[in-house]
Design a protein around this motif. Sequence first.
Motif, short mmCIF file in Angstrom:
data_model
loop_
_atom_site.label_atom_id
_atom_site.label_comp_id
_atom_site.label_asym_id
_atom_site.label_seq_id
_atom_site.Cartn_x
_atom_site.Cartn_y
_atom_site.Cartn_z
N THR A 9 0.85 -1.19 0.00
CA THR A 9 0.00 0.00 0.00
C THR A 9 0.89 1.24 0.00
O THR A 9 2.08 1.17 0.32
N PRO A 10 0.35 2.39 -0.34
CA PRO A 10 1.15 3.62 -0.32
C PRO A 10 1.78 3.86 1.06
O PRO A 10 2.91 4.33 1.14
N GLU A 11 1.01 3.54 2.11
CA GLU A 11 1.56 3.73 3.46
C GLU A 11 2.74 2.80 3.72
O GLU A 11 3.76 3.21 4.28
N GLN A 12 2.61 1.53 3.27
CA GLN A 12 3.69 0.57 3.46
C GLN A 12 4.93 0.96 2.64
O GLN A 12 6.06 0.86 3.11
N ALA A 13 4.67 1.39 1.40
CA ALA A 13 5.79 1.80 0.55
C ALA A 13 6.52 3.00 1.15
O ALA A 13 7.76 3.08 1.12
N HIS A 14 5.77 3.94 1.76
CA HIS A 14 6.38 5.10 2.38
C HIS A 14 7.21 4.70 3.59
O HIS A 14 8.32 5.23 3.80
N THR A 15 6.69 3.74 4.36
CA THR A 15 7.43 3.26 5.54
C THR A 15 8.73 2.58 5.13
O THR A 15 9.78 2.79 5.74
N LEU A 16 8.68 1.77 4.07
CA LEU A 16 9.89 1.11 3.58
C LEU A 16 10.92 2.13 3.11
O LEU A 16 12.12 1.97 3.33
N GLN A 57 11.21 5.21 4.20
CA GLN A 57 11.75 5.85 5.39
C GLN A 57 12.82 4.98 6.04
O GLN A 57 13.85 5.48 6.51
N LEU A 58 12.58 3.66 6.09
CA LEU A 58 13.55 2.75 6.68
C LEU A 58 14.85 2.73 5.87
O LEU A 58 15.95 2.71 6.44
N ARG A 59 14.73 2.72 4.53
CA ARG A 59 15.93 2.75 3.69
C ARG A 59 16.73 4.02 3.94
O ARG A 59 17.96 3.99 4.04
N GLU A 60 16.04 5.15 4.02
CA GLU A 60 16.72 6.42 4.26
C GLU A 60 17.36 6.45 5.65
O GLU A 60 18.47 6.98 5.81
N LEU A 61 16.67 5.87 6.64
CA LEU A 61 17.21 5.84 8.00
C LEU A 61 18.48 5.00 8.05
O LEU A 61 19.48 5.41 8.67
N ILE A 62 18.49 3.85 7.39
CA ILE A 62 19.66 2.98 7.37
C ILE A 62 20.81 3.67 6.63
O ILE A 62 21.96 3.64 7.07
N SER A 63 20.49 4.31 5.51
CA SER A 63 21.52 5.00 4.73
C SER A 63 22.14 6.14 5.54
O SER A 63 23.37 6.30 5.58
N ASP A 64 21.29 6.93 6.22
CA ASP A 64 21.80 8.03 7.04
C ASP A 64 22.66 7.51 8.18
O ASP A 64 23.71 8.09 8.50
N SER A 65 22.23 6.40 8.79
CA SER A 65 22.99 5.82 9.89
C SER A 65 24.37 5.34 9.43
O SER A 65 25.37 5.51 10.14
N LYS A 66 24.44 4.77 8.24
CA LYS A 66 25.73 4.30 7.71
C LYS A 66 26.66 5.48 7.46
O LYS A 66 27.86 5.41 7.77
N HIS A 67 26.11 6.57 6.91
CA HIS A 67 26.94 7.76 6.66
C HIS A 67 27.45 8.35 7.98
O HIS A 67 28.61 8.76 8.07
N GLN A 68 26.57 8.41 8.98
CA GLN A 68 26.98 8.95 10.27
C GLN A 68 28.04 8.07 10.93
O GLN A 68 28.99 8.58 11.53
N LEU A 69 27.88 6.77 10.80
CA LEU A 69 28.87 5.84 11.35
C LEU A 69 30.22 6.03 10.67
O LEU A 69 31.28 6.04 11.33
N GLN A 70 30.21 6.17 9.34
CA GLN A 70 31.45 6.39 8.61
C GLN A 70 32.14 7.67 9.05
O GLN A 70 33.37 7.73 9.15
#
Length: 231
Positions: free
Chosen positions: A50-57, A59-72
């Motif tokens: 659903t659009p809501e599920q796709a939006h949540t996914l 957000q999760l991808r962006e959160l993981i990507s941001d976390s990896k950049h911050q860790l680096q």
Amino acid sequence: MKRETAQTAAKAREAERLRIAQDLHDAFGGNLTAAALLLVKISHEIPAATPEQAHTLLQLRELISDSKHQLQQVIFDLRPPELSQGLESALKNLCEKWQAYTGIVCHLEFSTEQSLSNQETSPALQMHPEQALALYRIVQEGLHNIAQHAKAAHASVELRLADNSIALKITDNGATAVKPCSSKPGTKGQGLHGMQERINAWGGELHWEVLQQDGRDSGKALCLSMPLQPA
């Protein structure tokens, strides 16, 4: 005795930073990569999200990507990975990135001088890894100060290594309203205070010079000298 104690403490701090950086990379870096792969798997298992599920996914991808950049970034701040390729390579990379970020032209001159009795091993290779890291941080802070305060168009980093000594000069053609560094706490910013602590720990000396051309102030130079400490 006091200098030896400070040097031992500095080495211990840098060694601890290296251990923490490696632990962060091995533990959290691996976990974030695994999380990203699991998220890809979940996305494939929900083709009609659903659009809501796709939006949540998303957000999760962006959160993981941001976390990896911050860790680096945290790992880089603890110990720049470029130093594993040698101090000259690390400084070249630092100057190139700094120039790209600030628009200030930066020239690096790295040279070694060897005695006739010591032709087989470069002084750069003999240097203690923690001293190489200290020099990297000093150059990093020097360039940061130029970008923040000097209003310069050009900067240069000159590092000369001999069998037993190190000479570093960081120059810019910006504002010359500077005062000599004081070793007393509270007389300068935290960055310069940290720079002075590193220099003191390795038995070095620091002073400022005002550069002149045609009888006029044309910039300033941060000049450092210290004994080369073998690994």
